[in-house]
Scaffold this motif. Sequence first.
Motif, PDB file in Angstrom:
ATOM      1  N   LEU A 105      16.464  11.440  20.757  1.00 51.50           N
ATOM      2  CA  LEU A 105      14.554  10.575  21.261  1.00 51.50           C
ATOM      3  C   LEU A 105      15.087   9.464  20.958  1.00 51.50           C
ATOM      4  O   LEU A 105      14.749   8.091  21.907  1.00 51.50           O
ATOM      5  CB  LEU A 105      13.631  10.868  19.748  1.00 51.50           C
ATOM      6  N   SER A 106      15.597   8.596  20.002  1.00 49.92           N
ATOM      7  CA  SER A 106      16.124   7.246  20.271  1.00 49.92           C
ATOM      8  C   SER A 106      17.322   6.444  20.454  1.00 49.92           C
ATOM      9  O   SER A 106      16.855   5.444  21.643  1.00 49.92           O
ATOM     10  CB  SER A 106      16.496   7.070  18.303  1.00 49.92           C
ATOM     11  N   LYS A 107      18.035   7.539  21.556  1.00 49.67           N
ATOM     12  CA  LYS A 107      19.380   7.957  22.047  1.00 49.67           C
ATOM     13  C   LYS A 107      18.450   7.446  23.428  1.00 49.67           C
ATOM     14  O   LYS A 107      18.597   6.828  24.361  1.00 49.67           O
ATOM     15  CB  LYS A 107      20.207   8.212  21.875  1.00 49.67           C
ATOM     16  N   ALA A 108      17.421   8.573  23.949  1.00 47.93           N
ATOM     17  CA  ALA A 108      16.588   8.897  25.105  1.00 47.93           C
ATOM     18  C   ALA A 108      15.926   7.354  25.240  1.00 47.93           C
ATOM     19  O   ALA A 108      16.378   6.829  26.827  1.00 47.93           O
ATOM     20  CB  ALA A 108      16.290   9.576  25.396  1.00 47.93           C
ATOM     21  N   VAL A 142       6.859   0.161  23.703  1.00 46.92           N
ATOM     22  CA  VAL A 142       7.157   1.244  23.129  1.00 46.92           C
ATOM     23  C   VAL A 142       6.411   1.468  21.513  1.00 46.92           C
ATOM     24  O   VAL A 142       6.133   0.602  21.596  1.00 46.92           O
ATOM     25  CB  VAL A 142       8.386   1.360  22.134  1.00 46.92           C
ATOM     26  N   VAL A 143       5.456   2.540  22.231  1.00 50.27           N
ATOM     27  CA  VAL A 143       4.288   3.438  20.993  1.00 50.27           C
ATOM     28  C   VAL A 143       5.251   4.033  20.453  1.00 50.27           C
ATOM     29  O   VAL A 143       5.890   5.106  20.579  1.00 50.27           O
ATOM     30  CB  VAL A 143       3.162   3.470  20.938  1.00 50.27           C
ATOM     31  N   VAL A 144       5.391   4.276  19.226  1.00 53.24           N
ATOM     32  CA  VAL A 144       6.670   5.243  18.269  1.00 53.24           C
ATOM     33  C   VAL A 144       5.010   6.141  17.182  1.00 53.24           C
ATOM     34  O   VAL A 144       4.397   5.432  16.481  1.00 53.24           O
ATOM     35  CB  VAL A 144       7.133   4.580  17.184  1.00 53.24           C
ATOM     36  N   LEU A 145       5.303   7.211  17.521  1.00 54.34           N
ATOM     37  CA  LEU A 145       4.883   8.043  16.281  1.00 54.34           C
ATOM     38  C   LEU A 145       5.499   8.791  15.635  1.00 54.34           C
ATOM     39  O   LEU A 145       7.207   9.546  15.865  1.00 54.34           O
ATOM     40  CB  LEU A 145       3.949   9.548  17.278  1.00 54.34           C
ATOM     41  N   GLY A 146       5.971   7.965  14.363  1.00 55.86           N
ATOM     42  CA  GLY A 146       6.588   8.632  13.478  1.00 55.86           C
ATOM     43  C   GLY A 146       7.288   7.442  12.634  1.00 55.86           C
ATOM     44  O   GLY A 146       7.721   6.674  13.418  1.00 55.86           O
ATOM     45  N   GLU A 147       7.889   7.524  11.308  1.00 50.34           N
ATOM     46  CA  GLU A 147       8.229   6.181  10.775  1.00 50.34           C
ATOM     47  C   GLU A 147       9.743   6.596  11.082  1.00 50.34           C
ATOM     48  O   GLU A 147      10.374   5.184  10.708  1.00 50.34           O
ATOM     49  CB  GLU A 147       8.177   6.435   9.295  1.00 50.34           C
ATOM     50  N   LYS A 148      10.268   7.016  11.169  1.00 49.41           N
ATOM     51  CA  LYS A 148      12.358   7.974  11.768  1.00 49.41           C
ATOM     52  C   LYS A 148      12.533   6.768  13.176  1.00 49.41           C
ATOM     53  O   LYS A 148      13.342   6.310  13.058  1.00 49.41           O
ATOM     54  CB  LYS A 148      12.560   9.299  11.673  1.00 49.41           C
ATOM     55  N   CYS A 149      12.031   7.567  14.006  1.00 45.57           N
ATOM     56  CA  CYS A 149      12.510   6.339  15.463  1.00 45.57           C
ATOM     57  C   CYS A 149      11.795   5.108  15.184  1.00 45.57           C
ATOM     58  O   CYS A 149      12.532   4.277  15.836  1.00 45.57           O
ATOM     59  CB  CYS A 149      12.129   7.139  16.992  1.00 45.57           C
TER      60      CYS A 149
END
Length: 294
Positions: free
Chosen positions: A110-113, A126-133
Amino acid sequence: MFTRAARPALKSASAVAVRPALSNNYATLREIEGRLKSIKNIEKITKTMKIVASTRMNQAQRSMQSSRVYGQSSNKVFEEAEAKPVEGGKTLFIVSSSDKGLCGGVHSSLSKAVRAKLEVNPNADVVVLGEKCKGQLGRSHPQNMVLSFAGIGKDVPTFATAQAIADQIAQLPTQYENVQIVYNSFLTPVSYEATTIDAFSEDAVKAAANITAFEISDEQLPNLREFALANSIFWALAEGYACEIAARRNAMDNASKNAGEMIGKFQILYNRTRQAVITGELVEIITGAAASAE
């Protein structure tokens, strides 16, 4: 010629020199035994995590199927209306990840995309759902992040969670003409793909060629847009959750197999080292007995 008193020491030293050296830099049996025990404990953990992921897989797939019905039904309105993104407008990317790891490359894909999209549109938010990304994108594009959500992926996603996220996004001060939700699309239990869902703005819906056929009033349009955004987020969260569970099951299966191979290798090393130690001790006893006899 050596004296009789020097012969026992000489024979003992030669026996120590003949003793085979331990491989892999493990000096004692205790170190090999400790390493073997730790690998066995890791194997137990990975097998347990695989079982847990397998039990959750059916529930995740059922949630994914129901979310697809919600998302595809609401987006069909915009498809029939022939809505298109606004050219040159401000863009918002919503990245649907989670807080959990140990699931292969689910989050890194996902981060790569998203990084590829930001190279084309560097001014997008950018809005991120979750701590990993959030951690991955925060290192490369911290200036683009405007909002993030924690506590995602702990359980099967619900529409209430997606609606709460959509409400927070709608309260952002910036007016976004284009909104794209980036998520992992579930293909098979062993494959997934980063995919994008378009969540059109009010201006894009008003400019659609066939929107008049649906007889949507201007007062109803904001509610329809927010409802469609919540449906799309629910769809993305459910698909991503199913991909994460499947990837974790596969990752833990591979980890268990690798641990089993390492256990076999270390068991052989332990047996050979133990035999070498016993042989060395027997040589010393025989040598000492022979020296005493002389």
